[in-house]
Write an enzyme that holds these catalytic residues in place. Structure first.
Site, PDB file in Angstrom:
ATOM      1  N   ASP A   1      36.521  39.171  48.957  1.00 24.68           N
ATOM      2  CA  ASP A   1      36.243  38.649  47.630  1.00 24.68           C
ATOM      3  C   ASP A   1      34.893  37.932  47.685  1.00 24.68           C
ATOM      4  O   ASP A   1      34.440  37.526  48.757  1.00 24.68           O
ATOM      5  CB  ASP A   1      37.356  37.683  47.224  1.00 24.68           C
ATOM      6  CG  ASP A   1      37.095  37.022  45.886  1.00 24.68           C
ATOM      7  OD1 ASP A   1      36.759  37.738  44.923  1.00 24.68           O
ATOM      8  OD2 ASP A   1      37.207  35.786  45.811  1.00 24.68           O
TER       9      ASP A   1
ATOM     10  N   ASP B   1      40.557  34.047  48.154  1.00 24.54           N
ATOM     11  CA  ASP B   1      40.942  32.638  48.044  1.00 24.54           C
ATOM     12  C   ASP B   1      41.641  32.291  46.744  1.00 24.54           C
ATOM     13  O   ASP B   1      42.210  31.218  46.617  1.00 24.54           O
ATOM     14  CB  ASP B   1      39.704  31.742  48.197  1.00 24.54           C
ATOM     15  CG  ASP B   1      38.863  31.710  46.912  1.00 24.54           C
ATOM     16  OD1 ASP B   1      38.653  32.796  46.328  1.00 24.54           O
ATOM     17  OD2 ASP B   1      38.425  30.625  46.513  1.00 24.54           O
TER      18      ASP B   1
ATOM     19  N   ASP C   1      43.631  37.022  43.957  1.00 20.35           N
ATOM     20  CA  ASP C   1      43.508  37.787  45.202  1.00 20.35           C
ATOM     21  C   ASP C   1      44.855  38.011  45.882  1.00 20.35           C
ATOM     22  O   ASP C   1      44.955  38.845  46.794  1.00 20.35           O
ATOM     23  CB  ASP C   1      42.583  37.059  46.186  1.00 20.35           C
ATOM     24  CG  ASP C   1      41.157  36.948  45.670  1.00 20.35           C
ATOM     25  OD1 ASP C   1      40.691  37.934  45.061  1.00 20.35           O
ATOM     26  OD2 ASP C   1      40.529  35.904  45.866  1.00 20.35           O
TER      27      ASP C   1
END
Length: 777
Positions: free
Chosen positions: A323, A520, A524
């Site tokens: 990410d 995080d 996600d």
């Protein structure tokens, strides 16, 4: 807490106590039997010696059968079966000395494994022991201690000296000095100021402070880590699978060899000798010790691994998906640059903007205020402050009407400097907060979510560790994502993704290689669960992502993932090496025993030596490997932190250099020379002393860690270039003083020097932060 969980926890606790006692007791009994029999044999009491050794052998048969049955109940092949057959065989043929040696071998191996596991899992057990049980809540009647489950978000709490922060909260005292080493593995104390967050599990290393709870016990950071640690303790070690895979062919081979030796020789003693040296302790003990040691090693680096299966998979991973926001970037905006209108000063623009924004809850406003305070600017008290949702804030600062935020006035004629700001914001992927004073456009603050300082270093180390493909998955705009990917040298970018899109991307990647997903946020969590190995940034990430992950980075550093990959690969390599090495030695001994070259008693001694050798080899996984992150001496680490802080303080110098160069573009105004003079003053008084100190203090301290003085030679060359450009600018200013101003023939070269110095400084700062500052925790 439901009844099932209580029963399960009680069973695990009972097993944790009972098993070591059984193994230690068995070791004591078999040792006493061996010694007692030895003394009897020395006194020529052969029958008494056989009695001692026989009883010792029988004492080992019962628990060994129990271990086999437990393994069969779990669906394993039960490689302890060879040990049971060997023990039974020695009793059947009257080889009591060989039997007691096998029994002692089993007891020693089991005890050694238990000791290694207890040492290796010390860090995870420490998490459980450290968990707070109560909190001190401030009420109308005073401060009372209440069970932690009764604390609700919004409660006013008091954390005394030496106490553990009970839940996530916001500091309401002037400051709180916290020791977060249990969470992060870092020994340094952290100071949290008023309105900053404090994570549960940190220890109050200073005076008592007030805390406003922002989460309940179950939703707090530390509770998530504790749940992860409990799961890690409840899961069986993955190396059992490794042992069983090898046992699929080793167990039949051992039995066939024993049967063939008996058939050919007609002697059951040879078959027993084969089974004795085939006892598979190297498989059962050495491999688990290596992987559990790897789990411990990872936890010391701030990486909590859910179970050994995750560690084993991580060691095989070749594809990594990341990410962007909060993983590769800091996750919150910071000031990239401050631009002032002609006749204005950037520091005054920032001070005015921050003065108005200091009461705004907006995340961009907080970034502007933080930047001003970092630079030591004294803020004024604004009045008549109003917030315009979606636009910005308006108020009065020092008698002037001030606005900071979006500039949506299409009718306003854009000056040239403002158009340049728009262009730069587009190129840098930045957001612009415009400042107007008394309805005049006065300056602009550019903000951007910056890369983590350790991100480039982490990507480089992941490549070195064998990760072949690195791809970014983000919900951000494609242009911004492409800029970050280009800087980091990633293999691909997929932008504008929602949670479902990320899951699809993970599944697609898994078809080609073992895949790791790092994230995080709450969005996600599905992707983390879909990956072969999900890694959560647990230090500031969401509880949802941590719960869905196989691995949690408890320190706010993405480069610890590279440490985890290196540790996983090394642990898996040592585990396989230990298991295969032990089996090869056992196979050689089996061949010798089948030919009658090794008697059962000698075989038992030989197998004991093999066990000790492979287990000691497996314990190497507890030590740091060469490829792991270097560890700095405390004095060197302090220097790194000092110069990293100075880089932040020197950002206004870089901005002044660029602003001076901009003033020389086109037809220079009379104030252009003053801008260059101010930039030169900052260079002389602040920048050059910083570079000199780096050259003579930081670089010599880092050289031994990095491999010698040549490792810093490139950075030293940059210092030389910075000095050269600074002297050239100084010469131009001397000429301007002699001539009463800047001559036209000076402008091109002076402007080139200023832009060149700004570029060299930004590149030099970035290189130092990536190569040197990222080494310090």
């Amino acid at each position: 807490m439901n009844r099932f969980f209580l029963v399960a926890r009680l069973r695990r606790s009972t097993a944790a106590i009972a098993v070591p006692r059984l193994e230690h007791g068995l070791l004591a009994v078999t040792t006493a039997a061996l010694v007692g029999g030895g003394v009897a044999r020395f006194l020529d009491a052969a029958r008494l010696a056989d009695l001692f050794w026989g009883l010792g052998t029988v004492s080992a048969v019962v628990p060994a059968v129990g271990w086999v049955l437990v393994a069969l109940r779990r669906g394993h092949a039960g490689v302890d079966l060879i040990a049971v057959l060997a023990l039974g065989g020695t009793l059947a043929v009257g080889e009591y000395l060989a039997g007691i040696l096998i029994a002692l071998m089993l007891a020693t191996g089991r005890t050694l494994e238990d000791a290694a596991q207890r040492r290796a899992s010390h860090d995870l057990r420490a998490l459980l022991a450290h968990a707070p049980r109560s909190a001190r809540r401030r009420t109308d009647e005073g401060v009372v201690r209440v069970p932690l489950r009764e604390v609700a978000a919004g409660d006013a709490l008091v954390v005394g000296p030496g106490e553990v922060v009970p839940v996530d909260g916001r500091v309401e005292s002037a400051e709180a000095v916290l020791d977060e080493s249990v969470l992060t593995g870092e020994p340094l104390q952290i100071t949290r100021h008023r309105d900053e967050g404090a994570r549960s599990g940190a220890v109050n290393a200073g005076g008592a402070f007030d805390l406003r709870a922002t989460a309940t016990e179950q939703d707090s950071t530390y509770a998530g880590i504790v749940r992860l640690a409990q799961q890690a303790g409840a899961e069986s070690a993955p190396v059992v699978r490794l042992a069983d895979r090898y046992a699929a062919w080793f167990l039949p081979l051992a039995l066939a060899t024993a049967a063939l030796a008996w058939l050919v020789s007609g002697s059951p003693v040879r078959a027993v000798a084969v089974l004795v040296v085939a006892t598979p302790c190297p498989m059962l003990l050495a491999a688990p010790v290596a992987v559990v040691s790897g789990l411990s090693r990872a936890s010391r680096r701030g990486v909590v691994v859910r179970d050994g299966g995750a560690l084993e998979n991580l060691g095989r991973a070749r594809s990594l998906l990341l990410d962007k926001t909060g993983t590769l970037t800091v996750g919150r905006p910071s000031v990239l640059d401050v631009v002032a209108a002609p006749g204005r000063v950037p520091t005054e623009v920032l001070r005015t903007a921050a003065s108005l924004d200091q009461f705004s809850p907006h995340v961009l406003a907080q970034a502007i205020v933080d930047s001003a305070r970092t630079r030591g600017l004294e803020l004024s008290e604004p009045t008549e402050v109003t917030e315009e949702p979606g636009r910005g804030a308006r108020g009065v600062v020092e008698g002037h009407g001030v606005f900071i935020g979006r500039d949506d006035d299409a009718a306003r004629a854009r000056p040239a400097w403002a158009k340049a700001v728009d262009n730069r914001a587009l190129l840098d992927g930045a957001t612009v907060a415009w400042l107007t004073v008394d309805e005049h456009l006065t300056g602009a603050v550019l903000l951007r979510d910056p890369l983590r300082r350790d991100a480039p270093h982490a990507v480089r180390r992941l490549r070195d560790a064998g990760i072949a493909r690195l791809v970014m998955l983000t919900g951000d705009r494609a242009a911004t994502a492409q800029e970050v990917a280009a800087v980091l040298g990633l293999d691909g970018v997929r932008a504008g993704l929602g949670p479902a899109d990320k899951v699809a991307a993970v599944r697609d990647e898994r078809r080609h290689a073992v895949t790791v997903m790092v994230g995080d946020g709450v969005n996600d969590a599905p992707a983390l669960a879909a990956a072969d190995i999900g890694v959560a940034m647990g230090a500031r990430g969401s509880t949802a992502s941590s719960e869905a992950a196989d691995i949690v980075l408890t320190t706010d550093r993405v480069d610890r993932l590279a440490d985890a990959v290196v540790i996983a690969q090394r642990s898996r390599r040592i585990a396989v090496q230990s298991a295969l090495g032990g089996m090869l030695l056992s196979l050689a001994a089996m061949a010798a025993a089948a030919l009658g070259l090794i008697q059962p008693a000698v075989g038992a001694l030989l197998q004991e030596c093999i066990d000790v050798a492979v287990i000691l080899n497996a314990l190497r996984a507890l030590r740091a490997g060469r490829a792991e992150q270097v560890v700095l001496a405390p004095a060197t680490e302090a220097l790194v932190h000092r110069f990293a802080a100075e880089h932040d303080d020197l950002q206004d110098v870089l901005q002044a250099v660029r602003a001076a160069a901009d003033r020389l573009s086109g037809v220079p105004e009379p104030s252009a020379l003053a801008s260059v003079e101010e930039a030169h003053r900052l260079i002389t008084e602040r920048l050059l002393p910083h570079e000199y100190a780096e050259e003579h203090q930081l670089y010599p301290a880092l050289a031994p860690v990095l491999g010698g003085p040549e490792s810093t030679a490139t950075m030293s060359r940059a210092h030389t270039e910075i000095g050269r450009l600074s002297r050239r600018i100084s010469t131009h200013l001397q000429l301007a003083r002699v001539n009463g101003g800047l001559a036209s023939e000076q402008l091109d070269d002076l402007r080139s020097c200023l832009y060149g110095l700004n570029t060299v400084l930004r590149l030099h700062f970035a290189q130092e932060e990536e190569s040197y500052f990222s080494l310090a925790p």
